[in-house]
Design a protein around this motif. Structure first.
Motif, PDB file in Angstrom:
ATOM      1  N   LEU A  10     -23.452 -63.042 -16.871  1.00  0.00           N
ATOM      2  CA  LEU A  10     -22.600 -62.519 -17.952  1.00  0.00           C
ATOM      3  C   LEU A  10     -21.397 -63.437 -18.182  1.00  0.00           C
ATOM      4  N   LYS A  11     -20.908 -64.014 -17.107  1.00  0.00           N
ATOM      5  CA  LYS A  11     -19.767 -64.917 -17.241  1.00  0.00           C
ATOM      6  C   LYS A  11     -20.136 -66.131 -18.096  1.00  0.00           C
ATOM      7  N   LEU A  12     -21.356 -66.629 -17.901  1.00  0.00           N
ATOM      8  CA  LEU A  12     -21.829 -67.757 -18.721  1.00  0.00           C
ATOM      9  C   LEU A  12     -21.823 -67.392 -20.203  1.00  0.00           C
ATOM     10  N   LYS A  13     -22.002 -66.090 -20.469  1.00  0.00           N
ATOM     11  CA  LYS A  13     -21.987 -65.620 -21.866  1.00  0.00           C
ATOM     12  C   LYS A  13     -20.601 -65.124 -22.252  1.00  0.00           C
ATOM     13  N   LYS A  14     -19.607 -65.473 -21.452  1.00  0.00           N
ATOM     14  CA  LYS A  14     -18.202 -65.129 -21.712  1.00  0.00           C
ATOM     15  C   LYS A  14     -17.975 -63.622 -21.808  1.00  0.00           C
ATOM     16  N   THR A  15     -18.725 -62.879 -20.983  1.00  0.00           N
ATOM     17  CA  THR A  15     -18.514 -61.437 -20.947  1.00  0.00           C
ATOM     18  C   THR A  15     -18.670 -60.963 -19.498  1.00  0.00           C
ATOM     19  N   GLY A  16     -18.715 -59.660 -19.294  1.00  0.00           N
ATOM     20  CA  GLY A  16     -18.837 -59.129 -17.933  1.00  0.00           C
ATOM     21  C   GLY A  16     -19.199 -57.654 -17.997  1.00  0.00           C
ATOM     22  N   ILE A  17     -19.211 -57.013 -16.822  1.00  0.00           N
ATOM     23  CA  ILE A  17     -19.453 -55.564 -16.764  1.00  0.00           C
ATOM     24  C   ILE A  17     -18.132 -54.848 -17.032  1.00  0.00           C
ATOM     25  N   HIS A  18     -18.165 -53.892 -17.943  1.00  0.00           N
ATOM     26  CA  HIS A  18     -16.952 -53.144 -18.259  1.00  0.00           C
ATOM     27  C   HIS A  18     -16.838 -51.855 -17.450  1.00  0.00           C
ATOM     28  N   LEU A  19     -17.994 -51.248 -17.176  1.00  0.00           N
ATOM     29  CA  LEU A  19     -17.959 -49.930 -16.522  1.00  0.00           C
ATOM     30  C   LEU A  19     -19.270 -49.665 -15.787  1.00  0.00           C
ATOM     31  N   MET A  20     -19.153 -49.062 -14.588  1.00  0.00           N
ATOM     32  CA  MET A  20     -20.333 -48.552 -13.893  1.00  0.00           C
ATOM     33  C   MET A  20     -20.195 -47.042 -13.797  1.00  0.00           C
ATOM     34  N   LEU A  21     -21.170 -46.332 -14.321  1.00  0.00           N
ATOM     35  CA  LEU A  21     -21.175 -44.868 -14.214  1.00  0.00           C
ATOM     36  C   LEU A  21     -22.205 -44.499 -13.152  1.00  0.00           C
ATOM     37  N   ALA A  22     -21.757 -43.820 -12.101  1.00  0.00           N
ATOM     38  CA  ALA A  22     -22.623 -43.532 -10.955  1.00  0.00           C
ATOM     39  C   ALA A  22     -22.969 -42.048 -10.928  1.00  0.00           C
ATOM     40  N   LEU A  23     -24.242 -41.737 -11.126  1.00  0.00           N
ATOM     41  CA  LEU A  23     -24.697 -40.344 -11.140  1.00  0.00           C
ATOM     42  C   LEU A  23     -24.893 -39.848  -9.708  1.00  0.00           C
ATOM     43  N   GLU A  24     -24.337 -38.683  -9.411  1.00  0.00           N
ATOM     44  CA  GLU A  24     -24.454 -38.119  -8.061  1.00  0.00           C
ATOM     45  C   GLU A  24     -25.318 -36.869  -8.074  1.00  0.00           C
ATOM     46  N   VAL A  25     -26.392 -36.916  -7.271  1.00  0.00           N
ATOM     47  CA  VAL A  25     -27.342 -35.801  -7.209  1.00  0.00           C
ATOM     48  C   VAL A  25     -27.754 -35.621  -5.750  1.00  0.00           C
ATOM     49  N   SER A  26     -27.879 -34.359  -5.314  1.00  0.00           N
ATOM     50  CA  SER A  26     -28.234 -34.112  -3.905  1.00  0.00           C
ATOM     51  C   SER A  26     -29.668 -34.573  -3.640  1.00  0.00           C
ATOM     52  N   GLU A  27     -29.927 -34.880  -2.360  1.00  0.00           N
ATOM     53  CA  GLU A  27     -31.230 -35.434  -2.000  1.00  0.00           C
ATOM     54  C   GLU A  27     -32.383 -34.458  -2.260  1.00  0.00           C
ATOM     55  N   SER A  28     -32.145 -33.168  -1.992  1.00  0.00           N
ATOM     56  CA  SER A  28     -33.248 -32.210  -2.203  1.00  0.00           C
ATOM     57  C   SER A  28     -33.575 -32.113  -3.687  1.00  0.00           C
ATOM     58  N   GLU A  29     -32.551 -32.181  -4.532  1.00  0.00           N
ATOM     59  CA  GLU A  29     -32.778 -32.135  -5.987  1.00  0.00           C
ATOM     60  C   GLU A  29     -33.539 -33.396  -6.447  1.00  0.00           C
ATOM     61  N   LEU A  30     -33.194 -34.557  -5.872  1.00  0.00           N
ATOM     62  CA  LEU A  30     -33.885 -35.803  -6.245  1.00  0.00           C
ATOM     63  C   LEU A  30     -35.376 -35.691  -5.960  1.00  0.00           C
TER      64      LEU A  30
END
Ligand code: ADP
Length: 193
Positions: free
Chosen positions: A101-121
């Motif tokens: 992404l840096k080569l393209k003069k950009t980057g990551i703006h945000l990481m959204l991390a979903l949290e779910v219990s193991e039994s539900e997964l």
């Protein structure tokens, strides 16, 4: 450009939420799992190599997925932004992505991390296996292996982006609309900065 990583363990709802997010924000969806399954369907050498790992619930080697992402970035020079789904899954992938992404003069703006219990997964994945046609969703041992790979190699990727204060945790249980609204609220906050 706005580049987003949707993060979380297998079965956390990344695919479902990605579809809604790309249409709302006009992003290009780059899902390494989908790209790998297309390679398998087309019976390419890359697909055949990947299949041997995927069938065991293991991660495909870094160089394979990094190469795929690099080509996908090059194939979309006019994108307004990318949504990465299922990538990066290791520290090496995160570093490679930052460089590309840096080569393209950009980057990551945000990481959204979903949290779910193991039994539900596990219950979601077994349920998906009834209709998805995905062999890795049918067998509980393979599902557990995928979740173990997530804890062993992938969860640390959030720490990588946490160093740059780019991670927001989102409760991944509730209705699809509720979760989508929480994701959009964080994106809205980030975009208005
Ligand atoms: P899920 O996250 O629900 O397990 P995916 O479709 O994202 O489903 O991934 C399916 C499989 O594809 C993974 O178990 C892994 O073997 C392989 N895979 C997908 N993305 C990557 C990646 N970035 N690095 C290594 N392997 C990957």
């Amino acid at each position: 450009m706005f580049n987003l990583i949707l993060f979380g363990p297998p079965g956390s709802g990344k695919g479902t939420q990605s579809e809604k997010l790309i249409s709302k924000y006009g992003l290009i969806h780059l899902a390494t799992g989908d790209l790998l399954r297309s390679e398998i369907a087309a019976q390419t050498p890359l697909g055949m190599e990947a299949k041997s790992f995927m069938d065991k619930g293991e991660l495909v080697p870094d160089e394979v997925v990094i190469g795929m992402i690099s080509s996908a970035l090059d194939a979309n020079p006019d994108a307004g932004g990318f949504l990465f789904d299922g990538f990066p899954r290791t520290e090496a992938q995160a570093e490679a992505l930052d460089k590309l992404l840096k080569l393209k003069k950009t980057g990551i703006h945000l990481m959204l991390a979903l949290e779910v219990s193991e039994s539900e997964l596990i219950s979601r994945l077994l349920n998906r296996g009834k209709t998805s046609g995905r062999s890795d969703d049918v067998n509980e041992d393979i599902i557990r292996a995928r979740i173990a790979e997530y804890h062993k190699k992938t969860s640390a990727v959030a720490d990588h982006y946490r160093k740059f204060d780019k991670v927001k945790q989102i409760k991944g249980e509730g209705s699809i609309e509720e979760i989508f609204n929480s994701l959009c609220a964080e994106i809205g906050r980030k975009k208005s900065l």
